[in-house]
Enzyme design. Structure first.
Site, PDB file in Angstrom:
ATOM      1  N   HIS A 226       0.860  -1.182   0.000  1.00 37.02           N
ATOM      2  CA  HIS A 226       0.000   0.000   0.000  1.00 37.02           C
ATOM      3  C   HIS A 226       0.897   1.232   0.000  1.00 37.02           C
ATOM      4  O   HIS A 226       2.106   1.137   0.214  1.00 37.02           O
ATOM      5  CB  HIS A 226      -0.944   0.012   1.204  1.00 37.02           C
ATOM      6  CG  HIS A 226      -0.235   0.252   2.503  1.00 37.02           C
ATOM      7  ND1 HIS A 226       0.522  -0.705   3.137  1.00 37.02           N
ATOM      8  CD2 HIS A 226      -0.165   1.350   3.292  1.00 37.02           C
ATOM      9  CE1 HIS A 226       1.022  -0.217   4.248  1.00 37.02           C
ATOM     10  NE2 HIS A 226       0.640   1.027   4.364  1.00 37.02           N
ATOM     11  N   SER A 228       2.401   4.947   1.163  1.00 35.59           N
ATOM     12  CA  SER A 228       2.646   5.725   2.367  1.00 35.59           C
ATOM     13  C   SER A 228       3.919   6.545   2.171  1.00 35.59           C
ATOM     14  O   SER A 228       4.264   6.880   1.036  1.00 35.59           O
ATOM     15  CB  SER A 228       2.762   4.789   3.580  1.00 35.59           C
ATOM     16  OG  SER A 228       2.740   5.535   4.768  1.00 35.59           O
TER      17      SER A 228
END
Length: 513
Positions: A226, A228
């Site tokens: 993911h 970030s």
């Protein structure tokens, strides 16, 4: 009666003298507590025996900015601008008090690649990471705000930039690959950190698990589940010495005829492309330009401050600064704050009656730089030379490259991704180079480039190669995947037009190489 009066007089004397003295002392204490800040500062300055001259103000010595909290509309506008497609361009802009370098695009099931120009940072979204029929906006952001970096101990060193992938928390069907440079001398000492927060939120840096993280000699590659924030920190095991590579960059403004002063600035940067680009961007408002190639420096984490000593100035010039030695605190370099130190030089005449027009038109400077306590063991010598006759002393001319057919940025990235991986049969960028007439030695030279596929495509562009010619070559190579991608941009069946055959390009590419 006499005894009564004599016994009363000492008490009366204490009341008459002691009360005013106590009141005066109390008044002085109250004034010290409640006097204005400037008055206390004046008292402190007057109490010093000798004033100490302050060094040149640096970015890392500035007091932290206390910015008002962002409003909801400001935050919406901030993220909207970061995720707006940039048409393949790399944007440098200050948003919400943060200096950012970013690029954004839309990605579908075919995947895509984002590259921040001249920074060594890229993000690859593989085919199949996005579901068929969907489009996702993704962004790649280099953060030049030092307040977003992890809080480090004296033993830890920052060896890479802070990079954000957006939108925060986005998930994909296949892992995406984030790549950026680091400057740790021992790759095993470089540890990757992540902050699972938005860019405007307070950061919470935590070390990443080693699975999915690959650290090479100068590059860190992370398989992302993911999006970030990410960076790399130097953490040497107990009993090992932590070291990182610096690049020493010298900047100054042009030396104009009749100019009486010249300031020289030496930056102590992490040996990464994005750190040098920060210095170039920082110098632009002042007209400073990089003088010569950067020099490498072996910097150790032994807490030794860095010294920059002026050793030689050519005749006709003198040092304006009181000291010929500048000091850079160890942690300013170790924590990657990109500090610099400067010297200011002044032209001097042979005698007081001589005017500036007769002064020397050239300056040569030699400096030594070393860590405290290591001057006799390891030292780098910096040499600087500038003259009025230098071509860069005049306003730099706008570089006009020769006319050439540029591939669309998205097509260029797709072909780069398809041709970059080495295949067992060699039917990759090497086969294209062979069709363009490059021999084995030149192909081996191209393999040493950061991206051989991009280098081959750029050579094809600079020789005015057209999309029809490139489509023909891909069909000839039986790379129908590449030919199909080109076909999508052509929109109709291309005729196999070859400009003089591959031998016509061979002679031109030989000259280019």
């Amino acid at each position: 009666m006499f005894f009564h009066e004599s016994s009363f007089q000492p008490t009366q004397f204490l009341l008459l003298v002691g009360v005013p003295v106590a009141s005066a002392l109390l008044l002085v204490q109250c004034v010290r507590w409640h006097c204005p800040r400037w008055l206390r500062a004046r008292w402190n300055l007057e109490s010093q025996e000798e004033p100490v001259s302050e060094p040149v103000p640096l970015p890392e010595s500035e007091s932290p900015r206390h910015c008002p909290p962002a409003t909801l509309p400001e935050m919406v506008a901030f993220y909207q601008e970061l995720h707006t497609p940039t048409q393949g361009q790399t944007i440098i802009r200050q948003l919400m008090h943060k200096l950012l370098v970013f690029s954004a695009r839309e990605v579908d099931h075919r995947g895509g690649c984002l590259i921040l120009q001249d920074t060594g940072i890229s993000l690859l979204i593989p085919p199949g990471a996005v579901a068929v029929g969907r489009q996702e906006r993704v962004s790649l952001i280099l953060v030049w705000d030092l307040s977003d970096a992890p809080s480090l101990s004296q033993a830890q060193g920052l060896v890479s930039p802070v990079v954000a992938c957006g939108p925060h928390g986005a998930f994909f069907l296949k892992p995406c690959t984030l790549t950026f440079k680091h400057c740790a001398q021992q790759p095993s000492h470089a540890r990757t950190y992540s902050s699972n927060t938005n860019l405007l939120d307070a950061k919470a840096w935590e070390p990443l698990a080693q699975s999915g993280v690959h650290t090479s000699l100068d590059e860190c590659r992370i398989e992302l589940s993911h999006f970030s924030l990410y960076t790399c920190v130097l953490e040497a095991p107990a009993g090992h010495e932590a070291r990182k590579w610096l690049q020493l960059a010298v900047f100054c403004s042009p030396l104009a005829p009749g100019q009486s002063h010249l300031q020289l600035r030496v930056y102590f940067l992490n040996n990464t492309p994005c750190a040098l680009q920060w210095a170039v961007t920082n110098e632009q408002p002042h007209g400073g330009r990089l003088r010569g190639p950067c020099q490498l420096f072996d910097f150790t984490g032994a807490r030794g401050d860095q010294y920059l000593k002026l050793k030689y100035i050519s005749e006709g010039w003198e040092n304006v600064d009181e000291s010929s030695c500048q000091l850079v605190p160890h942690l300013h370099i170790w924590h990657g704050k990109c500090p610099f130190r400067s010297f200011c030089f002044r032209r001097k005449a042979a005698n007081e009656n001589e005017d500036c027009s007769a002064l020397t038109n050239e300056i040569i400077v030699t400096m030594h730089t070393f860590q405290d306590g290591l001057e006799t063991k390891y030292m780098e010598i910096l040499r600087f030379q500038a003259s009025e006759e230098d071509s860069w002393a005049a306003p730099p001319p706008v570089f006009q490259p020769p006319a050439c057919n540029r591939l669309p940025p998205e097509l260029f990235e797709q072909l780069q991704m398809l041709l970059e991986p080495n295949s067992i049969t060699g039917n990759d960028w090497r086969r294209l180079a062979s069709h363009l007439g490059l021999c084995g030695m030149k192909i081996r030279f191209m393999s040493c480039q950061r991206s051989p596929a991009a280098a081959i495509l750029e050579l094809f562009e600079e020789q005015n190669g057209s999309l029809h010619e490139l489509h023909y070559l891909m069909t000839l190579m039986e790379r129908l995947d590449c030919a199909s991608v080109i076909q999508n941009y052509l929109g109709s069946s291309p005729a196999p037009v070859v400009r003089g055959g591959s031998k016509g390009l061979e002679l031109e590419l030989d000259v280019k190489l």
